[in-house]
Design a protein around this motif. Structure first.
Motif, PDB file in Angstrom:
ATOM      1  N   LEU A 137      46.690  35.828  51.838  1.00 51.15           N
ATOM      2  CA  LEU A 137      46.462  37.322  52.395  1.00 51.15           C
ATOM      3  C   LEU A 137      47.088  38.009  51.793  1.00 51.15           C
ATOM      4  N   VAL A 138      48.992  37.316  52.437  1.00 51.31           N
ATOM      5  CA  VAL A 138      49.983  38.513  52.889  1.00 51.31           C
ATOM      6  C   VAL A 138      49.450  38.547  51.017  1.00 51.31           C
ATOM      7  N   TYR A 139      49.775  37.600  49.793  1.00 49.14           N
ATOM      8  CA  TYR A 139      49.481  37.919  48.519  1.00 49.14           C
ATOM      9  C   TYR A 139      48.070  38.581  48.058  1.00 49.14           C
ATOM     10  N   ASN A 140      47.143  38.619  48.261  1.00 47.87           N
ATOM     11  CA  ASN A 140      45.685  39.257  48.368  1.00 47.87           C
ATOM     12  C   ASN A 140      46.045  40.335  48.689  1.00 47.87           C
ATOM     13  N   ILE A 141      45.709  40.926  49.633  1.00 51.72           N
ATOM     14  CA  ILE A 141      46.450  42.131  50.059  1.00 51.72           C
ATOM     15  C   ILE A 141      47.142  43.160  48.895  1.00 51.72           C
ATOM     16  N   ILE A 142      48.300  42.945  49.013  1.00 49.61           N
ATOM     17  CA  ILE A 142      49.591  43.820  47.886  1.00 49.61           C
ATOM     18  C   ILE A 142      48.697  43.858  46.687  1.00 49.61           C
ATOM     19  N   GLN A 143      48.355  42.712  45.969  1.00 50.77           N
ATOM     20  CA  GLN A 143      47.868  42.904  44.327  1.00 50.77           C
ATOM     21  C   GLN A 143      46.762  43.336  44.232  1.00 50.77           C
ATOM     22  N   VAL A 144      46.142  43.068  45.016  1.00 54.34           N
ATOM     23  CA  VAL A 144      44.255  43.899  45.083  1.00 54.34           C
ATOM     24  C   VAL A 144      45.030  45.445  45.094  1.00 54.34           C
ATOM     25  N   LEU A 199      55.420  39.043  46.527  1.00 55.06           N
ATOM     26  CA  LEU A 199      54.322  38.565  45.862  1.00 55.06           C
ATOM     27  C   LEU A 199      54.668  37.148  45.455  1.00 55.06           C
ATOM     28  N   PRO A 200      56.014  36.854  45.247  1.00 57.20           N
ATOM     29  CA  PRO A 200      56.629  35.316  44.907  1.00 57.20           C
ATOM     30  C   PRO A 200      55.948  34.311  45.819  1.00 57.20           C
ATOM     31  N   ILE A 201      56.630  35.088  46.687  1.00 53.81           N
ATOM     32  CA  ILE A 201      57.281  34.217  47.957  1.00 53.81           C
ATOM     33  C   ILE A 201      56.049  33.905  48.874  1.00 53.81           C
ATOM     34  N   SER A 202      54.780  35.028  48.078  1.00 50.36           N
ATOM     35  CA  SER A 202      53.861  34.502  49.395  1.00 50.36           C
ATOM     36  C   SER A 202      52.783  33.731  48.715  1.00 50.36           C
ATOM     37  N   SER A 203      52.968  33.153  47.652  1.00 50.01           N
ATOM     38  CA  SER A 203      52.585  32.466  46.416  1.00 50.01           C
ATOM     39  C   SER A 203      52.905  31.345  46.677  1.00 50.01           C
ATOM     40  N   ALA A 204      54.108  31.137  46.961  1.00 46.72           N
ATOM     41  CA  ALA A 204      54.400  29.452  46.994  1.00 46.72           C
ATOM     42  C   ALA A 204      53.899  29.448  48.438  1.00 46.72           C
ATOM     43  N   LEU A 205      54.109  30.039  49.263  1.00 50.42           N
ATOM     44  CA  LEU A 205      53.855  29.882  50.847  1.00 50.42           C
ATOM     45  C   LEU A 205      52.275  28.724  50.967  1.00 50.42           C
ATOM     46  N   THR A 206      51.697  29.429  50.281  1.00 49.62           N
ATOM     47  CA  THR A 206      50.148  28.985  49.918  1.00 49.62           C
ATOM     48  C   THR A 206      50.573  27.391  49.386  1.00 49.62           C
ATOM     49  N   GLY A 207      50.977  26.780  47.879  1.00 46.40           N
ATOM     50  CA  GLY A 207      50.549  25.311  47.417  1.00 46.40           C
ATOM     51  C   GLY A 207      51.537  24.757  48.929  1.00 46.40           C
TER      52      GLY A 207
END
Length: 459
Positions: free
Chosen positions: A362-369, A320-328
């Protein structure tokens, strides 16, 4: 970082014990055979409707900024107001909608929201060909669609746990996201090509058709929702407070909401100004604009396919933090594209940036949702999702207005950099949370202390 959603019945014309967001299954989960969702005709109807709906929505998504920027010659401020109008409903009515949706069958809400969006979409070509369409009318239509989106999205997010079994929720979300990304891949490219031949208002007919197909498919779908008995007294404010408090005080969901809200705020600044960057500053055409969005969809499609492997190798929580940072980090290519030596190079930079950014989203959303849907008590699903939407999408109209102000006062590129830096920093609530160290996220519905004597349904 919006959560997709992209986003069933025992009787075609009556809810019975059907329609989507939680409740006790009407079958015995202990004895059910394990059936792949690819062989589940009921899920396939739902999946088809949402895929075609999203494909139609992509036509309108690319036509709207072109209509505003090219045909109506909108300024940065006017484009900011347009984006704000489209998302303001999540801030203004998102919380009460969550409480209302928890009292209603979700299918009926989704069908009515789809039909309302059909009418609103068709108003744009009618006004244009009557020769009277102006920006203020576009703002009103966008606001009306935004209200319908709130009702649909909250119901959609709450419907998956009663459409499929609990151990199929992640698979269902991954499949919905996969075809959602295929729609986002084909839609913008198709829309950009159609804009060479047709004026933007024509594409809104395609978007209306997508919503109509969604409504028809929802009418055919069955699920096993059973509404919980209503309390003797309904206190809307108390129900809203319960749902919002659940999100804010939850040790995992609260951190996810914080990161998503910060990301959405700053990414809205970027995406409000992106059509102006592409069509005016860089001088690219509508076909290239569509291909840039399609490049992002390729990243999303790959992410939807690889997320289970990423979660297994890196860890669900750590991803989750990795995919979030990748977005930015991916967004950094947007302002950097202005340094490209020619238009072709700028296009390639933008396309690659959109690819990386959407992969992270997408990685972030699939996991957190999937986590939220698995652990939230069923009676709170609507309010939980509405509270999430209030917090993470309610910031978007404010950010869209700010984008217009920053763009006109300080210039386009500095405003884009503000958005990029903010998106990278959005990962910090997750970095300093238990999620960053959790390889496996919880998989069981939490005990619902607010419903004494009620056993959470086995899924």
């Amino acid at each position: 970082m919006t959560s997709s959603g992209p986003q069933s019945h025992q009787a075609p014309d009556g809810e019975g014990a059907a329609a989507g967001g939680g409740g006790t299954p009407a079958h015995d989960p202990e004895n059910r055979p394990v059936v792949s969702l690819l062989r589940d005709a009921n899920f396939l109807v739902f999946w088809t409707g949402q895929t075609l709906s999203q494909l139609g929505a992509q036509l309108g998504a690319i036509a709207l900024p072109v209509l505003a920027v090219v045909l109506l010659q909108a300024s940065e401020w006017e484009v900011g107001v347009l984006n704000a109008a489209n998302t303001a409903a999540f801030l203004l009515v998102g919380l009460p909608v969550g409480a209302w949706v928890d009292r209603w069958f979700k299918r009926r809400v989704m069908i009515r929201a789809d039909l309302a969006r059909v009418v609103a979409m068709l108003a744009i070509p009618v006004l244009w060909y009557a020769g009277v369409l102006q920006m203020w009318q576009l703002w009103i239509i966008a606001a009306a669609i935004g209200v319908a989106n709130v009702f649909f999205d909250v119901s959609y997010q709450s419907s998956i746990p009663s459409l499929v079994e609990r151990d199929q929720i992640s698979e269902a979300n991954a499949k919905l996201e996969t075809t959602g990304q295929i729609s986002r891949l084909a839609g913008p490219a198709l829309g950009g090509a159609l804009l060479v031949v047709f004026l933007p208002p024509v594409l809104f007919i395609g978007q209306a058709a997508g919503y109509l197909i969604s409504a028809l498919c929802l009418w055919r779908v069955r699920d096993h929702e059973v509404l919980q008995p209503a309390p003797a007294e309904h206190h809307l404010v108390a129900e809203i407070r319960e749902g919002l408090g659940y999100v804010l005080h939850h040790p995992l969901i609260g951190r996810i909401a914080a990161t998503t809200a910060i990301t959405n705020f700053f990414s809205t600044i970027v995406f409000t100004l992106l059509p102006i960057l592409v069509l005016r500053t860089l001088g690219l055409d509508t076909v290239q604009l569509g291909l840039i969005y399609s490049a992002g969809a390729v990243g999303g499609l790959i992410a939807a396919s690889l997320t289970p492997y990423v979660a297994r190798i890196v860890g669900e929580g750590t991803s989750l933090p990795i995919s979030s940072a990748l977005t930015g980090v991916g967004m950094a290519g947007f302002p950097l594209s202005t340094l490209a030596p020619d238009a072709t190079s700028a296009f390639l930079v933008l396309a690659c940036s959109m690819f990386v950014m959407t992969f992270g989203v997408l990685v972030y959303n699939i996991i957190q949702v999937s986590l939220r849907q698995r652990i939230c008590p069923h009676r709170l699903l609507g309010r939980m999702n509405a509270s999430i939407r209030f917090l993470v999408w309610g910031v978007m109209p404010l950010a869209a207005i700010l984008a217009g102000i920053l763009g006109e006062r300080f210039g386009l590129v500095p405003a884009l950099w503000v958005g990029v830096v903010g998106c990278v920093a959005a990962a910090l609530p997750l970095v300093f949370s238990p999620l960053a160290r959790m390889r496996t996220l919880p998989d069981e519905v939490e005990h619902d202390a607010g419903a004494p004597g009620e056993e959470p349904p086995a899924r």
